[in-house]
Design an enzyme around this catalytic site. Structure first.
Site, PDB file in Angstrom:
ATOM      1  N   GLU A   1       0.877  -1.170   0.000  1.00 12.73           N
ATOM      2  CA  GLU A   1       0.000   0.000   0.000  1.00 12.73           C
ATOM      3  C   GLU A   1       0.912   1.216   0.000  1.00 12.73           C
ATOM      4  O   GLU A   1       1.790   1.320   0.852  1.00 12.73           O
ATOM      5  CB  GLU A   1      -0.821   0.041   1.290  1.00 12.73           C
ATOM      6  CG  GLU A   1      -2.080  -0.752   1.253  1.00 12.73           C
ATOM      7  CD  GLU A   1      -2.868  -0.535   2.540  1.00 12.73           C
ATOM      8  OE1 GLU A   1      -3.472   0.542   2.691  1.00 12.73           O
ATOM      9  OE2 GLU A   1      -2.841  -1.442   3.393  1.00 12.73           O
TER      10      GLU A   1
ATOM     11  N   ARG B   1       5.960 -13.700   9.282  1.00 15.38           N
ATOM     12  CA  ARG B   1       6.565 -12.382   9.164  1.00 15.38           C
ATOM     13  C   ARG B   1       7.944 -12.338   9.798  1.00 15.38           C
ATOM     14  O   ARG B   1       8.251 -13.121  10.694  1.00 15.38           O
ATOM     15  CB  ARG B   1       5.689 -11.375   9.912  1.00 15.38           C
ATOM     16  CG  ARG B   1       5.062 -10.333   9.047  1.00 15.38           C
ATOM     17  CD  ARG B   1       4.457  -9.190   9.852  1.00 15.38           C
ATOM     18  NE  ARG B   1       4.413  -9.419  11.275  1.00 15.38           N
ATOM     19  CZ  ARG B   1       3.309  -9.706  11.934  1.00 15.38           C
ATOM     20  NH1 ARG B   1       2.171  -9.846  11.296  1.00 15.38           N
ATOM     21  NH2 ARG B   1       3.334  -9.852  13.247  1.00 15.38           N
TER      22      ARG B   1
ATOM     23  N   LYS C   1       4.110   2.813  11.771  1.00 13.20           N
ATOM     24  CA  LYS C   1       4.238   4.084  11.054  1.00 13.20           C
ATOM     25  C   LYS C   1       3.929   5.269  11.964  1.00 13.20           C
ATOM     26  O   LYS C   1       4.617   6.272  11.946  1.00 13.20           O
ATOM     27  CB  LYS C   1       3.213   4.119   9.905  1.00 13.20           C
ATOM     28  CG  LYS C   1       3.728   3.492   8.645  1.00 13.20           C
ATOM     29  CD  LYS C   1       2.657   3.528   7.575  1.00 13.20           C
ATOM     30  CE  LYS C   1       2.119   2.137   7.408  1.00 13.20           C
ATOM     31  NZ  LYS C   1       1.167   1.913   6.377  1.00 13.20           N
TER      32      LYS C   1
END
Ligand SMILES: [Zn+2]
Length: 787
Positions: free
Chosen positions: A258, A483, A493
């Site tokens: 994204e 992950r 973020k």
């Protein structure tokens, strides 16, 4: 007493193989002991339980030579404890035998239980915990001695009271697991020490002698187990025929970020998996910007993402955008309604939540909009598209399966109204598709053969497949891998934005962060990242890796791939009083000892040189080997030693110059050699460095987010050390010119500063304002102690 004829029949109860039985019968003492034990046990038929039988055999072996009848009489207590499964392991059995030997006729069942740790079994979790704690407490010596520390580790862990009754094999397994976690696989540092005397300076030789069996993440583990193109079943066979016709049967993957933030270290695994898997199988990989949320996208992220992918060495087959498909997606939205698998819903988010069972996970109820006639739903969907509804007033939902236990099947939203212009389609659209609707369909449009994502999407696999099947289009195979997380840092973020905004770090590419732009700026080579990911391998579990392990990988790569230079971060002048003022000797330095192909360069050795302040002490001591008054030390590659005679200090007590003599005597063997930079205006030496930035860990703990006062409270106040007067030898200039000529960015000019660390040039460097970044320290401990 047992009749000799009875022995064989007693032994049969132990379920021995014929071979074993024969062996035992040959050993009269053992055979007799075992027969007695069987008699004590009261067993009449073969023992079902193999482990009981095996413990009884061990008991026979342990007691066959005991002459003391009182001990033998007490043995039945042990036999009984084995048969009743109070004693379950050999370690307990040994303790029990030791007990009866000691107690003799006083032996009793209660004391035996205590002596043999009955009821004190250790769970595998407990073993893992004890081992992990021991590792943490001894982390320094383990890091320093690596696999050589295994024997002492075993011994130390064996003595832990909490593991007294743990099965040794289990403990060994836990230790091996922890070693792998902490140190990574064995490598050249773990090779046995070389015996050859002649080749002292060849650290690479060990690796050559014993080639490692290289791991390959594409043929092992998760990726090794993936299907071949064409192997993913379809609802109709012709869908696969069409897919294979479109792709010619090659591997087709995609990396779908994204574009709403910078990529971080975790994404490097996604890039390596998706681009790497395609590359390994001679397939193709798309870079697809998943730009369906117009509110969060910014142009700079698009650029940064592509740059990082290229930096890591991959080229997208094509760059696509989910927004390319807005029309096609919308048409499929209508098609879904036509197939009675979609409807427009006017419920509020609260009503939707309630209908999905509410907070308590109650019954799931279809809302009244679910049964709207198809034509009416179509009209309302078009009304959504045409801007007749405000955001939040209507959504288009998929008619899935409310009875399914998977929440991803509870009529997910496919479209929502958003009156936000999109950076690529402008204000053309008032409705935007959701991730759940878009992702699988775009994968299908692009004929993806392997849609690889992380395990948090595991539940989404069902809705992914549902939608493709509902529309009867080609259905790519979504598969999920674990992950990559690095501990001791943050990836969120929002939190990084706060660090930047509040000035804890300089920007998103501050080298103390773990965004990929930061890692790049810090000088970490992309090859080191890829080999790190490869070494870890790809599995379906998430991996939490300590920063130290990542740094070990970086160090290993830099060790082999960087030239050596002499850098003095904190210089102090060393004056050799017995050399003439105009003395100049050119000293040849290899760029890398042991690698003559990298060439060498000359540095001037003169009366005045700079050494690092940390290499001098005003007071000598026996365990100190560097410069101090009266002490002889070697300067790297300089023929003779220097000996300190005196030194001067300024008013603040800071040493300003050190006086020494050049000894001209081959017989003096110094205990150590230090780096130095000679002063010679004719050679433009030294080269002045405006700033050396030594980066340490940004956070004090391995888990900053768990700090009760918030992650900012965990910030390391010494995460950045600056040196503003550093000097470096003239080899730096040559090396820099060469790098510029080869077109490398500043971060790709990496070198090992002898005895100091690995460095690269920072992007803020200008022609006469050089800034160096420390990539990693030379050894793991140095980094830790300064944190
Ligand atoms: Zn509704």
């Amino acid at each position: 007493m047992i009749d000799e004829n009875e022995v064989a029949s007693k032994l049969a109860i132990l379920g021995l193989t014929d071979q074993k039985l024969n062996d035992v019968l040959k050993n009269k003492k053992l055979a007799f002991a075992l027969a007695s034990i069987v008699q004590e046990s009261g067993a009449e038929s073969a023992l079902e339980d193999k482990s009981t039988a095996s413990l009884l055999q061990s008991l026979g072996t342990a007691t066959k030579d005991i002459p003391d009848t009182s001990v033998l009489a007490a043995r039945s207590l042990v036999t009984d404890a084995v048969v009743t499964k109070k004693i379950k392991s050999n370690i307990q059995l040994e303790a029990a035998v030791a007990y009866i030997k000691l107690a003799g006729e006083k032996a009793n069942s209660a004391d035996l239980d205590i002596a043999a740790g009955v009821g004190q079994e250790v769970t595998p979790e407990r073993i893992d915990e004890e081992v992990a704690t021991y590792f943490a407490e001894n982390s320094k010596s383990i890091a320093a001695n690596r696999y050589k520390s295994v024997p002492s580790l075993m011994a130390g862990i064996k003595k832990l009271p909490g593991l007294k009754w743990a099965p040794p094999a289990e403990v060994k397994k836990a230790i091996d697991k922890e070693l792998l976690e902490v140190l990574g696989p064995k490598d050249e540092r773990d090779a046995p020490p070389k015996k050859t005397k002649k080749e002292k300076a060849a650290p690479d030789a060990a690796a050559v002698e014993e080639p490692k069996k290289a791991r390959n993440m594409f043929t092992e583990g998760f990726l090794g187990d993936l299907h071949k193109p064409g192997g993913n079943p379809q609802i109709k066979p012709e869908l696969m025929t069409g897919h294979l016709k479109a792709t010619n049967g090659i591997v087709v993957t995609r990396f779908p970020p994204e574009p709403n933030g910078y990529l971080h270290i975790g994404h490097s695994k996604a890039i390596a998996v998706n681009f790497g898997y395609a590359k390994y199988h001679s397939g193709i990989c798309y870079l697809r910007y998943d730009d369906t949320n117009p509110e969060a996208e910014e142009e700079r992220y698009f650029t940064a993402i592509l740059e990082i992918i290229k930096w890591l060495g991959f080229t997208p087959y094509k760059i696509t955008y989910s927004s390319d498909h807005f029309q096609r997606l919308y048409d499929l939205g209508e098609e879904l309604i036509r197939r009675d698998k979609g409807y427009v819903c006017f419920c509020t988010p609260e009503q939707v939540h309630e209908n999905r069972g509410g907070d308590n996970g109650g019954a799931r109820i279809p809302c009244k909009h679910r049964s709207t006639p198809i034509e009416q739903s179509l009209d309302e969907f078009r009304a959504m598209r045409d801007g007749k509804y405000n955001p939040g007033e209507a959504t288009m939902r998929m008619k899935m399966d409310l009875e399914d236990p998977n929440p991803q099947m509870w009529d997910l939203v496919a479209y929502r109204v958003l009156n936000t212009p999109h950076h690529r389609t402008g204000d053309k659209w008032k409705v935007y598709p959701t991730y759940d609707f878009t992702h699988c369909l775009c994968d299908s449009f692009e004929n993806i053969s392997h849609s690889l994502c992380t395990t948090e999407f595991y539940l989404s696999r069902q809705s992914y497949e549902w939608l493709c099947d509902a529309l009867e289009i080609y259905k790519p195979a979504q598969r999920e891998y674990g992950r990559l997380n690095i501990t001791g840092t943050i990836m969120s973020k929002r939190k990084i934005a706060r660090l930047v905004k509040e000035g804890y770090v300089s920007d998103w590419d501050d080298p103390r962060l773990f965004t990929l732009v930061a890692i790049r700026r810090r000088g970490v080579p992309p090859e080191a990242i890829l080999s790190f990911v490869n070494e870890l391998g790809v599995t379906t579990t998430n991996s939490n890796i300590q920063v130290a392990r990542f740094e070990t990988s970086i160090r290993r790569y830099l060790e082999d791939h960087t030239p050596r230079l002499m850098l003095i971060p904190d210089p102090v002048l060393l004056i050799l009083d017995n050399l003439p003022d105009d003395y100049v000797e050119e000293i040849a330095l290899p760029y890398k000892p042991g690698s003559p192909e990298l060439g060498e360069h000359n540095v001037p050795f003169t009366k005045r040189a700079y050494i690092d302040r940390s290499d001098f002490r005003e007071q000598d001591s026996e365990d100190y080997f560097r410069l101090a008054p009266g002490k002889s030390v070697g300067l790297l590659k300089v023929p003779y030693t220097v000996r300190v005679t005196s030194f001067r200090k300024d008013e603040s007590g800071k040493v300003t110059e050190i006086h020494a003599i050049y000894e001209n005597d081959k017989k003096i063997k110094p205990k150590t050699y230090i780096q130095w930079v000679g002063e010679s205006p004719a050679h433009n030496s030294p080269v002045r460095i405006s700033e050396v930035r030594m980066f340490n860990r940004l956070f004090l703990s391995e888990n900053p987010e768990s700090n009760p006062d918030g992650f900012l409270a965990d910030i390391n106040p010494n995460s950045l050390e600056l040196y503003k007067n550093a000097v470096i030898e003239v080899g730096f200039d040559d090396f820099r010119r060469k790098n510029v000529k080869e077109g490398g960015g500043p971060e790709s000019m990496r070198f090992q500063a002898l005895r100091v660390g690995y460095f690269c040039i920072d992007r803020e460097t200008t022609e006469d304002n050089i800034i160096l970044n420390r990539i990693v320290t030379l050894k793991e401990d140095a980094g830790k102690s300064s944190a």
